[in-house]
Design a protein around this motif. Structure first.
Motif, PDB file in Angstrom:
ATOM      1  N   TYR A 229      -1.655  13.222   7.038  1.00 32.73           N
ATOM      2  CA  TYR A 229      -2.783  13.117   7.969  1.00 32.73           C
ATOM      3  C   TYR A 229      -4.131  13.611   7.425  1.00 32.73           C
ATOM      4  O   TYR A 229      -5.175  13.242   7.977  1.00 32.73           O
ATOM      5  CB  TYR A 229      -2.451  13.865   9.256  1.00 32.73           C
ATOM      6  N   ALA A 230      -4.132  14.421   6.366  1.00 28.09           N
ATOM      7  CA  ALA A 230      -5.399  14.930   5.824  1.00 28.09           C
ATOM      8  C   ALA A 230      -6.348  13.825   5.354  1.00 28.09           C
ATOM      9  O   ALA A 230      -7.568  13.966   5.508  1.00 28.09           O
ATOM     10  CB  ALA A 230      -5.129  15.921   4.693  1.00 28.09           C
ATOM     11  N   PRO A 231      -5.846  12.709   4.777  1.00 27.75           N
ATOM     12  CA  PRO A 231      -6.765  11.640   4.362  1.00 27.75           C
ATOM     13  C   PRO A 231      -7.624  11.078   5.488  1.00 27.75           C
ATOM     14  O   PRO A 231      -8.665  10.458   5.223  1.00 27.75           O
ATOM     15  CB  PRO A 231      -5.816  10.560   3.806  1.00 27.75           C
TER      16      PRO A 231
ATOM     17  N   LEU B 154      -6.104   2.688   3.873  1.00 27.57           N
ATOM     18  CA  LEU B 154      -5.326   3.810   4.406  1.00 27.57           C
ATOM     19  C   LEU B 154      -4.474   3.373   5.594  1.00 27.57           C
ATOM     20  O   LEU B 154      -3.284   3.698   5.675  1.00 27.57           O
ATOM     21  CB  LEU B 154      -6.280   4.933   4.816  1.00 27.57           C
ATOM     22  N   ILE B 155      -5.071   2.617   6.501  1.00 26.63           N
ATOM     23  CA  ILE B 155      -4.340   2.132   7.683  1.00 26.63           C
ATOM     24  C   ILE B 155      -3.192   1.213   7.267  1.00 26.63           C
ATOM     25  O   ILE B 155      -2.053   1.340   7.752  1.00 26.63           O
ATOM     26  CB  ILE B 155      -5.293   1.399   8.646  1.00 26.63           C
TER      27      ILE B 155
ATOM     28  N   CYS C 111       2.623   0.334   6.512  1.00 24.32           N
ATOM     29  CA  CYS C 111       3.733  -0.067   5.626  1.00 24.32           C
ATOM     30  C   CYS C 111       4.728   1.075   5.462  1.00 24.32           C
ATOM     31  O   CYS C 111       5.947   0.878   5.503  1.00 24.32           O
ATOM     32  CB  CYS C 111       3.182  -0.493   4.269  1.00 24.32           C
ATOM     33  N   TRP C 112       4.176   2.292   5.266  1.00 26.65           N
ATOM     34  CA  TRP C 112       5.031   3.470   5.095  1.00 26.65           C
ATOM     35  C   TRP C 112       5.881   3.714   6.335  1.00 26.65           C
ATOM     36  O   TRP C 112       7.073   4.017   6.248  1.00 26.65           O
ATOM     37  CB  TRP C 112       4.157   4.679   4.782  1.00 26.65           C
ATOM     38  N   LYS C 113       5.271   3.568   7.519  1.00 25.12           N
ATOM     39  CA  LYS C 113       5.992   3.779   8.770  1.00 25.12           C
ATOM     40  C   LYS C 113       7.139   2.777   8.932  1.00 25.12           C
ATOM     41  O   LYS C 113       8.179   3.091   9.535  1.00 25.12           O
ATOM     42  CB  LYS C 113       5.021   3.646   9.954  1.00 25.12           C
ATOM     43  N   LYS C 114       6.946   1.563   8.379  1.00 29.04           N
ATOM     44  CA  LYS C 114       7.966   0.519   8.503  1.00 29.04           C
ATOM     45  C   LYS C 114       8.855   0.429   7.260  1.00 29.04           C
ATOM     46  O   LYS C 114       9.606  -0.524   7.087  1.00 29.04           O
ATOM     47  CB  LYS C 114       7.291  -0.832   8.754  1.00 29.04           C
ATOM     48  N   SER C 115       8.743   1.449   6.397  1.00 34.35           N
ATOM     49  CA  SER C 115       9.552   1.532   5.157  1.00 34.35           C
ATOM     50  C   SER C 115       9.332   0.335   4.248  1.00 34.35           C
ATOM     51  O   SER C 115      10.265  -0.165   3.604  1.00 34.35           O
ATOM     52  CB  SER C 115      11.041   1.681   5.504  1.00 34.35           C
TER      53      SER C 115
ATOM     54  N   VAL D 103      -0.814  -2.594  -1.951  1.00 34.61           N
ATOM     55  CA  VAL D 103      -2.104  -2.269  -1.326  1.00 34.61           C
ATOM     56  C   VAL D 103      -2.969  -1.492  -2.301  1.00 34.61           C
ATOM     57  O   VAL D 103      -4.185  -1.717  -2.398  1.00 34.61           O
ATOM     58  CB  VAL D 103      -1.894  -1.444  -0.029  1.00 34.61           C
ATOM     59  N   ASN D 104      -2.353  -0.598  -3.046  1.00 32.00           N
ATOM     60  CA  ASN D 104      -3.095   0.215  -4.011  1.00 32.00           C
ATOM     61  C   ASN D 104      -3.685  -0.636  -5.131  1.00 32.00           C
ATOM     62  O   ASN D 104      -4.805  -0.374  -5.598  1.00 32.00           O
ATOM     63  CB  ASN D 104      -2.185   1.304  -4.596  1.00 32.00           C
ATOM     64  N   HIS D 105      -2.957  -1.654  -5.577  1.00 27.71           N
ATOM     65  CA  HIS D 105      -3.458  -2.547  -6.623  1.00 27.71           C
ATOM     66  C   HIS D 105      -4.703  -3.294  -6.137  1.00 27.71           C
ATOM     67  O   HIS D 105      -5.703  -3.385  -6.863  1.00 27.71           O
ATOM     68  CB  HIS D 105      -2.376  -3.555  -7.016  1.00 27.71           C
TER      69      HIS D 105
END
Length: 216
Positions: free
Chosen positions: A12-14, A49-50, A55-59, A65-67
């Motif tokens: 959550y800090a980001p 970030l969103i 994606c992380w929440k849905k595994s 996204v980073n690329h």
């Protein structure tokens, strides 16, 4: 307990990015082009970030996204530095730099590193470029007393300083990200929490710079 605190901070800090976003859109019509470019960068960052968070929440693997973010981050920030360094670095040099990195990033994502893994080479080269461009800004500033004493430049210097601290601190993490991801989960979390901390520092320093720009 401490592990849970680290996970909370890492997750959550980001979202501290909301502060500089608010500052860039407050009295936006009065901002210089450089500050407006920073607002584009922040909007891109929060969209990435969103998307990554969902994606992380849905595994789902969020590294593609980073690329994509790396390439567009570079294009926006190199535009920012090209405006700052007018008269110090030629426009042609920035065009060559932009073409070089765009081609390099695409080759890296398609052929050198999987789009589903961390783009170690792309992020490392990007960091080196922006560390160098930040140095160039401070050199230009020291050689021009008129620019040095303006309130706008002082605010810009905070923003550039935030980028310099972030990319300087993160380049080691980017360079050895493959090794880091092969570590145990707890150790890997410790290291990527440091990256999150660097992001928060950047957003705070950037916010100070934006406040100074608005109080000129």
């Amino acid at each position: 307990m401490f592990s849970e605190i680290k996970i909370f901070f890492f997750t959550y800090a980001p979202w501290m990015i909301i502060l500089p976003i608010y500052l860039t859109f407050r009295s936006r019509e009065k901002h210089s082009l450089e500050i407006k470019i920073i607002s584009y960068y922040l909007v891109l960052s929060v969209l990435a970030l969103i998307t990554s968070f969902l994606c992380w929440k849905k595994s789902i693997n969020n590294l593609p996204v980073n690329h994509v973010f790396t390439l567009f981050e570079f294009l926006i920030l190199v535009w920012f530095y090209s405006k700052l360094l007018v008269g110090f670095i030629s426009k042609k040099a920035f065009i060559v730099l932009t073409l070089f990195f765009t081609i390099f990033a695409l080759i890296d994502s398609v052929f050198l590193e999987s789009i589903f893994s961390f783009n170690t080479l792309g992020r490392s080269v990007e960091a080196l470029i922006f560390i160098s461009l930040s140095f160039c800004w401070f050199i230009k500033l020291l050689n021009n007393e008129q620019i040095l004493n303006s309130s706008e430049s002082k605010g810009i210097s905070y923003i550039v300083g935030g980028f310099f601290i972030y990319f300087s601190g993160s380049i080691i993490l980017f360079s050895f990200s493959t090794c880091i991801n092969e570590m145990t989960y707890s150790l890997s979390l410790n290291i990527w929490t440091i990256h999150t901390f660097l992001l928060v520092i950047m957003y705070l320093i950037m916010s100070l710079g934006l406040i100074k720009c608005q109080t000129k």
